[in-house]
Enzyme design. Structure first.
Site, PDB file in Angstrom:
ATOM      1  N   GLU A  80      -2.734   0.267  13.509  1.00 30.28           N
ATOM      2  CA  GLU A  80      -3.895   1.081  12.321  1.00 30.28           C
ATOM      3  C   GLU A  80      -5.275   0.232  13.161  1.00 30.28           C
ATOM      4  O   GLU A  80      -6.219   1.359  12.970  1.00 30.28           O
ATOM      5  CB  GLU A  80      -3.728  -0.032  11.050  1.00 30.28           C
ATOM      6  CG  GLU A  80      -5.038   0.406  10.229  1.00 30.28           C
ATOM      7  CD  GLU A  80      -4.815  -0.537   8.804  1.00 30.28           C
ATOM      8  OE1 GLU A  80      -4.260  -1.484   8.938  1.00 30.28           O
ATOM      9  OE2 GLU A  80      -5.224  -0.099   7.860  1.00 30.28           O
ATOM     10  N   GLU A  82       0.925  -1.129  -0.144  1.00 31.02           N
ATOM     11  CA  GLU A  82       0.047  -0.055  -0.091  1.00 31.02           C
ATOM     12  C   GLU A  82       0.949   1.272  -0.009  1.00 31.02           C
ATOM     13  O   GLU A  82       1.229   1.745  -1.008  1.00 31.02           O
ATOM     14  CB  GLU A  82      -1.086   0.156   1.110  1.00 31.02           C
ATOM     15  CG  GLU A  82      -2.075   1.062   1.154  1.00 31.02           C
ATOM     16  CD  GLU A  82      -3.322   0.537   1.474  1.00 31.02           C
ATOM     17  OE1 GLU A  82      -3.601  -0.655   1.768  1.00 31.02           O
ATOM     18  OE2 GLU A  82      -4.182   1.147   1.334  1.00 31.02           O
TER      19      GLU A  82
HETATM   20  C1  BGC Z   1      -5.629   2.520   4.190  1.00 32.57           C
HETATM   21  C2  BGC Z   1      -6.054   3.589   5.100  1.00 32.57           C
HETATM   22  C3  BGC Z   1      -7.000   4.619   4.144  1.00 32.57           C
HETATM   23  C4  BGC Z   1      -7.914   3.766   3.886  1.00 32.57           C
HETATM   24  C5  BGC Z   1      -9.362   4.183   3.214  1.00 32.57           C
HETATM   25  C6  BGC Z   1      -6.727   1.851   3.831  1.00 32.57           C
HETATM   26  O1  BGC Z   1      -6.475   0.559   2.936  1.00 32.57           O
HETATM   27  O2  BGC Z   1      -4.589   1.961   4.736  1.00 32.57           O
HETATM   28  O3  BGC Z   1      -5.272   4.105   5.851  1.00 32.57           O
HETATM   29  O4  BGC Z   1      -7.153   5.896   4.837  1.00 32.57           O
HETATM   30  O5  BGC Z   1      -7.597   2.621   3.130  1.00 32.57           O
HETATM   31  O6  BGC Z   1     -10.363   3.591   3.549  1.00 32.57           O
END
Ligand code: BGC
Length: 888
Positions: A753, A483
């Protein structure tokens, strides 16, 4: 009284900018000075190119210390400049000249660039023999790094030599065998189809009289490597192979300038970096090294000619790097823990970082060392890598076989705390030294905060580390899995906190360009920036969700409040207007039901989910309010009124749709009340009722938070504002799930997270979305600095000219020591509680005022060692150091 001292000189928000994008740059300085009520009454600023004076402002009667615009003749390209400033204080006493600041103007016009983009041929033209230079070459896989070189000679040693360089991809530049500069992952990530940033290096010391050589090593990075969510064809987002652009300017004593350019005369080959990719990792075969390849006279007869490359779909604009480079900053010795089931040796850095491991060893030729990276260990002590999704995160080193060998990868990085080393037969772990190296944009550290609670200190450290680990050219969501993207809400909720940790002004100026370039033709800001179609399921960039697409408005406002910098707001104002128009067009009834593409709501909240339309509409109120204020900042009063009206209409729609007479909000979640209260959505009577509901919700959750990414930022500030700061402290100090303290009790060294990334009863959360290094929940940091320490900005006088000082004392913390290097100077705050007595010592920089608001009237106030009359609980003080006592 001693004179004032101008310090912390900055130009375009950087200590020493390498290249400027404007011919009339802006200068800033901070002030130091003893005593009280000190102020600047005048300044004089000088800009020199060598001995030549370019601009002497003369004595200007002004208190301005920020964004003083250069008013000399327009600066031209390829100049090295020094600047300095002196100031006069309130008594007219002049200061000394400040220690000079240095800068390069860079190549300011596109036409200054005479070099060609060069690349390695995909397929060599007929008739050219292709030497089999690298056994690993396979254009559809991660590619080997390309080496480029050329010799050149100089009649004399130049008096000044400057290298301007960039790449589509990542580069390292060498001159006569020496590495130029210490940036890693340069030139950083931009939308390479639109804009590429270049770096400027002073290489005067490296150029000799006579034979010289330039060399460059090119990796794929964001340009052609794997970025974002994995897909079969994961790489090649911007192009298929990297390219180099380089221009070396040699200035001789007689004033003559010679330019050495990247052009058809260079040669290229592939060598020991067999592949290097952000998600894959790196394979380095030291047996393929070519000693001396970047030295003059190296025999490159077997190298290929380069292709003069035409970037597609168009040549990108070249702009000077706006922010300090990514560099290696902190090193961690790796500690051996135990052997894994695989036979590998598991090591611990003690800190989750973004970066890589350096391996030092003496080995036999062909010995292979493998390094696997992970953030966590599982219950058996094995490296946990499921949460990396498709990121492979493995580096390999194949030994050369003589001498002490040292390897660290060049064009990859990993997010990890643990590393598993697999050794070749016959090598003992004692023969190997592993060192973790953290990398990030090397921004000036701005703040420090320590308290009497070890847990809170660890929380602050974890916040700082998640910031370091995710400030890598763009503010990313996470550094480890497939990501690593510039997700905008993550940044927006964390930005105020980030600004206390580091000077984020230049970094935001750079990222705002990425945001602007990603904006869609219909005005939609995107979820992520830079934003190519990085998501495999979409052909175009993803329009921003509520809270995500809103981020630029919030960031521009915060940049104004923290740095008092109007230029960024002016530059991007029309884009903000377009976004608001986009929302209004899609939602004629003033309820934000149409969130364009996505509505993530209060992403990853625990407990009952908040209504997404409610969250979206509350955000609309907020951004409309901010647009009204920003319109005033750029003197667009008609628009200010328009947004005030819009905000009023959206408030009414919100209340009608979501709020009952008792102040209950649809969904009855913590986040519902937090947003409504912090965004001042409700009239006074409902506001008070909603505050009551928030407290009830907290009680129902047994004193636990239940928010996700959007709600978290408001928890402690709102509780403090509604007169319940001790509830905010409860949350801060809580150690049971879900809380910040819970992750710390599990050994976290960064912000997770998810509140339940790992729990005793459930183990690891879903592998799909479980990073242990996402800074959003670290948004509590702003409350610690702004409120607990009392070092907040003041909306009525932005840029830390007035400091809002409203500290929140609590005996459970015992003491606190904080400082923040504001753009105007250092603000300090230290408090200690003994019995029921609070002693608060603080300092306000010269030229600034402190607007103090305390929970109780003060008992004593001492300025330096001079007692002052006792002023109550709310008052304003000029600069200086003060000590206040009050009872708890
Ligand atoms: C990311 C997040 C982001 C989110 C949005 C994720 O995959 O890691 O931090 O804000 O998607 O829904």
């Amino acid at each position: 009284m001693t004179a004032l001292r101008p310090v912390a000189l900055r130009c375009e928000h950087q200590t020493a900018p390498m290249g400027l994008n404007r011919p009339h740059p802006r200068f800033d300085w901070a002030l130091e000075g003893e005593g009280h009520e000190r102020s600047q009454t005048a300044y004089r600023l000088m800009v020199r190119a060598g001995e030549a004076m370019l601009w002497d402002s003369g004595k200007v009667m002004s208190a301005q210390t920020r964004q003083v615009e250069y008013a000399g003749p327009a600066l031209v390209s390829d100049q090295a400049l020094d600047w300095t400033v002196m100031v006069w204080d309130e008594a007219g006493t002049p200061s000394d000249w400040a220690e000079a600041g240095h800068l390069f103007t860079g190549l300011m016009q596109q036409s200054d660039w005479q070099a060609d983009w060069i690349a390695r041929y995909f397929v060599l033209p007929a008739g050219r023999e292709a030497p089999a230079d690298n056994p690993y070459d396979n254009r559809w896989q991660a590619r080997p790094a390309d080496h480029f070189r050329r010799d050149f000679s100089t009649p004399d040693k130049p008096v000044r030599a400057t290298a301007y360089v960039t790449a589509l991809g990542l580069y390292e530049l060498y001159l006569n065998g020496a590495r130029v500069g210490d940036a890693v992952m340069a030139p950083g990530w931009t939308d390479y189809h639109q804009r590429v940033e270049y770096q400027s290096y002073d290489v005067t010391d490296l150029v000799r009289s006579g034979a010289n050589a330039l060399g460059a090593l090119l990796g794929e990075g964001w340009y052609s490597g794997r970025v974002g969510h994995n897909q079969r064809r994961a790489g090649n987002h911007y192009g298929g192979r990297p390219a180099l652009l380089c221009q070396l300017h040699l200035e001789y004593a007689d004033g003559r300038i010679e330019r050495i350019l990247s052009d058809a005369d260079w040669r290229t080959v592939q060598g020991p970096v067999c592949y290097s990719d952000f998600l894959m990792g790196e394979l380095y075969d030291a047996q393929l090294e070519m000693p001396g390849w970047a030295q003059p006279g190296f025999d490159d007869a077997r190298w290929q000619p380069v292709e003069v490359f035409t970037p597609e779909p168009r040549a990108p604009r070249l702009e000077a790097a706006r922010a300090p480079q990514v560099r290696e900053t902190v090193r961690f010795p790796a500690r051996f823990l135990h052997r894994a089931r695989t036979g590998g040796h598991v090591h611990d850095l003690g800190q989750n970082i973004a970066g890589y491991v350096q391996l030092e060893v003496q080995a036999r030729s062909g010995d292979r060392f493998t390094l696997r990276h992970g953030e966590m260990l599982d219950a058996q002590g094995e490296l946990y890598v499921a949460n990396l999704r498709h990121a492979v995160a493995v580096d390999h080193y194949i030994a050369r076989g003589h001498g002490c060998e040292r390897f660290k990868p060049r064009f990859t990085f990993h997010g990890f705390q643990f590393v598993e080393l697999t050794l070749p037969d016959g090598v003992s772990p004692d023969d190997v030294t592993l060192t973790g190296i953290a990398i990030h944009n090397d921004l000036n550290i701005a703040g420090s905060l320590r308290t009497g609670s070890d847990m809170v200190n660890k929380l602050i450290a974890n916040i700082e580390w998640s910031q370091r680990d995710n400030f890598l050219s763009v503010p990313t969501d996470c550094p480890q899995r497939d990501e690593r993207l510039g997700w905008s809400a993550d940044a927006q909720v964390f930005w105020k906190t980030a600004g206390y940790g580091m000077d984020v002004s230049a970094f935001l100026e750079k990222w705002f360009e990425d945001i602007a370039e990603a904006q869609l033709p219909d005005g939609a800001f995107t979820d992520i920036a830079p934003s190519r179609p990085l998501n495999p399921y979409r052909q175009s960039a993803q329009p921003g969700a509520p809270g995500w697409g809103d981020a630029p408005v919030i960031l521009a406002w915060q940049h104004w409040l923290r740095y008092g910098d109007r230029a960024l707001v002016e530059r991007h104002f029309d884009r903000l207007v377009a976004w608001l128009r986009h929302i209004a067009d899609a939602n004629p009834d003033h309820l934000r039901v149409n969130a364009v593409y996505n509505n993530y709501g209060d992403w990853l909240s625990v407990g009952p989910a908040s209504d997404r339309t409610m969250v979206a509409t509350a955000y609309w109120v907020h951004v409309a309010d901010l647009m009204a204020k920003l319109s005033a900042v750029v003197a667009r009063s008609e628009l200010a009124r328009y947004y005030e009206d819009q905000a009023r209409a959206v408030r009414q729609a919100f209340i009608k749709a979501f709020v009952d007479d008792d102040g209950r909000i649809t969904g009855d979640t913590q986040t519902a009340y937090l947003l409504a209260l912090d965004f001042a959505v409700l009239p006074t009577d409902l506001h008070a009722k909603a505050a009551g509901h928030l407290l009830r919700k907290l009680e129902e959750a047994n004193g636990h938070l239940q928010t996700g990414f959007l709600g978290v930022k408001h928890l402690c500030p709102v509780l403090s504002d509604i007169g319940a700061p001790e509830r905010a402290y409860d949350l801060l100090l809580n150690q049971s799930y879900p809380s910040w303290g819970f992750s710390i009790a599990q050994g976290a060294t960064t912000i997770w997270e998810r509140w339940d990334g790992w729990t005793q009863d459930k183990g690891f959360q879903s592998v799909n979305m479980n990073s242990f290094n996402h800074y959003a929940y670290g948004a509590v940091g702003e409350w610690l600095y702004a409120r607990v320490a009392g070092i907040d900005w003041d909306e009525t006088d932005p840029g830390y000219s007035t400091i809002a000082m409203r500290p929140l004392f609590d005996p459970r913390l015992g003491w606190l020591e904080a400082h923040y290097d504001a753009p105007t100077g250092r603000v300090e705050s230290t408090w200690r509680i003994e019995g029921s007595l609070v002693t608060w010592t603080f300092s306000i920089p010269p030229n600034c005022a402190g607007r103090i608001a305390l929970p109780r009237p003060v008992l004593t106030l001492i300025a330096g060692d001079r007692p002052l009359p006792v002023p109550g609980a709310s008052f304003t003080l000029g600069s200086g150091r003060y000590t206040i006592t009050l009872s708890l």
